[in-house]
Design a protein around this motif. Sequence first.
Motif, PDB file in Angstrom:
ATOM      1  N   GLU A 278       0.930  -1.325   0.200  1.00 49.72           N
ATOM      2  CA  GLU A 278      -0.072  -0.096  -0.247  1.00 49.72           C
ATOM      3  C   GLU A 278       0.951   1.337   0.090  1.00 49.72           C
ATOM      4  O   GLU A 278       0.560   2.409  -0.581  1.00 49.72           O
ATOM      5  CB  GLU A 278      -0.847  -0.104   0.955  1.00 49.72           C
ATOM      6  CG  GLU A 278      -1.972  -0.993   1.374  1.00 49.72           C
ATOM      7  CD  GLU A 278      -2.843  -1.144   0.111  1.00 49.72           C
ATOM      8  OE1 GLU A 278      -3.335   0.025  -0.537  1.00 49.72           O
ATOM      9  OE2 GLU A 278      -3.343  -2.180  -0.468  1.00 49.72           O
ATOM     10  N   GLU A 279       1.974   1.109   0.856  1.00 46.61           N
ATOM     11  CA  GLU A 279       2.774   2.421   0.969  1.00 46.61           C
ATOM     12  C   GLU A 279       3.521   2.617  -0.472  1.00 46.61           C
ATOM     13  O   GLU A 279       3.669   3.851  -0.977  1.00 46.61           O
ATOM     14  CB  GLU A 279       3.933   2.365   1.890  1.00 46.61           C
ATOM     15  CG  GLU A 279       4.769   3.430   2.028  1.00 46.61           C
ATOM     16  CD  GLU A 279       4.344   4.682   2.403  1.00 46.61           C
ATOM     17  OE1 GLU A 279       5.118   5.649   2.759  1.00 46.61           O
ATOM     18  OE2 GLU A 279       3.048   4.850   2.530  1.00 46.61           O
ATOM     19  N   VAL A 280       3.740   1.522  -1.300  1.00 49.91           N
ATOM     20  CA  VAL A 280       4.326   1.500  -2.582  1.00 49.91           C
ATOM     21  C   VAL A 280       3.303   2.246  -3.451  1.00 49.91           C
ATOM     22  O   VAL A 280       3.828   3.230  -4.210  1.00 49.91           O
ATOM     23  CB  VAL A 280       4.817   0.190  -3.071  1.00 49.91           C
ATOM     24  CG1 VAL A 280       5.193   0.395  -4.681  1.00 49.91           C
ATOM     25  CG2 VAL A 280       5.927  -0.286  -2.568  1.00 49.91           C
ATOM     26  N   LEU A 281       2.261   1.893  -3.366  1.00 56.44           N
ATOM     27  CA  LEU A 281       0.908   2.624  -4.291  1.00 56.44           C
ATOM     28  C   LEU A 281       0.804   3.932  -3.759  1.00 56.44           C
ATOM     29  O   LEU A 281       0.378   4.834  -4.885  1.00 56.44           O
ATOM     30  CB  LEU A 281      -0.328   1.804  -4.069  1.00 56.44           C
ATOM     31  CG  LEU A 281      -0.481   0.174  -4.790  1.00 56.44           C
ATOM     32  CD1 LEU A 281      -1.479  -0.705  -3.999  1.00 56.44           C
ATOM     33  CD2 LEU A 281      -0.492   0.495  -6.316  1.00 56.44           C
ATOM     34  N   ARG A 282       1.067   4.325  -2.613  1.00 60.68           N
ATOM     35  CA  ARG A 282       0.657   5.702  -2.277  1.00 60.68           C
ATOM     36  C   ARG A 282       1.923   6.505  -2.745  1.00 60.68           C
ATOM     37  O   ARG A 282       1.849   7.667  -3.319  1.00 60.68           O
ATOM     38  CB  ARG A 282       0.702   5.768  -0.714  1.00 60.68           C
ATOM     39  CG  ARG A 282       0.539   7.081  -0.285  1.00 60.68           C
ATOM     40  CD  ARG A 282       1.063   7.456   1.177  1.00 60.68           C
ATOM     41  NE  ARG A 282       2.518   7.388   1.517  1.00 60.68           N
ATOM     42  CZ  ARG A 282       3.260   8.208   1.017  1.00 60.68           C
ATOM     43  NH1 ARG A 282       2.908   9.415   0.637  1.00 60.68           N
ATOM     44  NH2 ARG A 282       4.603   8.160   1.238  1.00 60.68           N
TER      45      ARG A 282
END
Length: 405
Positions: A278-282
């Motif tokens: 999720e942090e990569v996507l953000r």
Amino acid sequence: MDAGVTMESADVTDRLVTAFDHHDPEYTPQTAPTVNSEIRDRGVTWSPAYGGVWILSRYEDVRAALTDWQTYSSARGVHFPRAEGMPMFSPIDYDPPQQRDIRDRMADPVTREAIGGLDAQLHQMAARLLAPVAERGHGDLMAELAEPFAIEVLGVAFGLSDACRSRVREATKTMWAYISTDNDASKFWPAFHDILAEEIERVRREPDGGYIAKLAAMQRDGKPLPDEELYSIIVSFCVAGHDNTMNSITRLVHTLGRDPALQLRLRREPQLRAAVAEEVLRRWCPTDRFTRITTREVAVAGTVIPAGARVVLLFDAANRDPEKFPEPDEFNPDRGNSHQHLSFGHGIHHCMGVHLARAEFAAVLDELAELPVFDLDGPSELHFENGRHIMFDQVPVRFRTGEER
């Protein structure tokens, strides 16, 4: 002026901020983060590009626009500029009630339950693709994992033939090359159209129980759905079903390759793997922006946007808004609210494939955790496809020998 900022780069940034154009050759994955952040810092902005576009870039403004489909309409297409003759994508280029009807027809293969049934198969696919790379000790995780994995999952989830799968990637690349810049859909759509027509003909001739066969048999008011409607649905699954996932997996493995300590931590703390994804996507939104058309005059943060205006929703800037995500340019898997990013959209057009995408990320991370730690083994160049999709040319890695798994 910051020592790392040249007069030339400052001039480029200022020009792109005041006259934002995502097809400008100097708007690149390297310049975009600075440009997007400066646009966000200025609040609601306007650019003269393409006859004039308004830009929303703060998290709350973008999220509110995604929520308010009555004001921010998708019905004139979310890709802009748009080649003449370009078909509509389902369901993202529609407003209710058509959007709801189309979304209902597209729902079956991407429900949480349907994706749960694919979980073991996804892990097997990822393990099979990673095995020769790990055995060799090095390889390109873009070409040997991210791309073939995303395409294979696409085929399995939606019932696409091997022939279709083998042509989807090149057709998509050609589409992104011409969809906006040449204003001529004849350079890409006939080839894509032929792929889709062949798939429909195949399942009508020999129904195989897959989603495409079920879609081709659907009716409305006792009549089969028009072929063009079927094509609109299938092309959306074909493109969105592999493109963004492929890009995100590539970014995910690139991030891990730069941080062996994080790889070790994910072995010790498997519950953290979802947060890392999720942090990569953000932090690195796979689709930088979409657009809408205002149906009425609307005030945003004290600025009045007129009715009938084209509005750019700048997802990258919103995902790095410090009001929502403190120290937003830092990659932080312990952030806690990374899952509130807008990379999957929001509101009625929230990504239909979210469960599939997350299952793919989980499969890749789980299978990588069974292999030795790896490091990046060379440079990776970034480029934009269609001014929106950030692409790596390669992610070369080398696995460490003698590492604990």
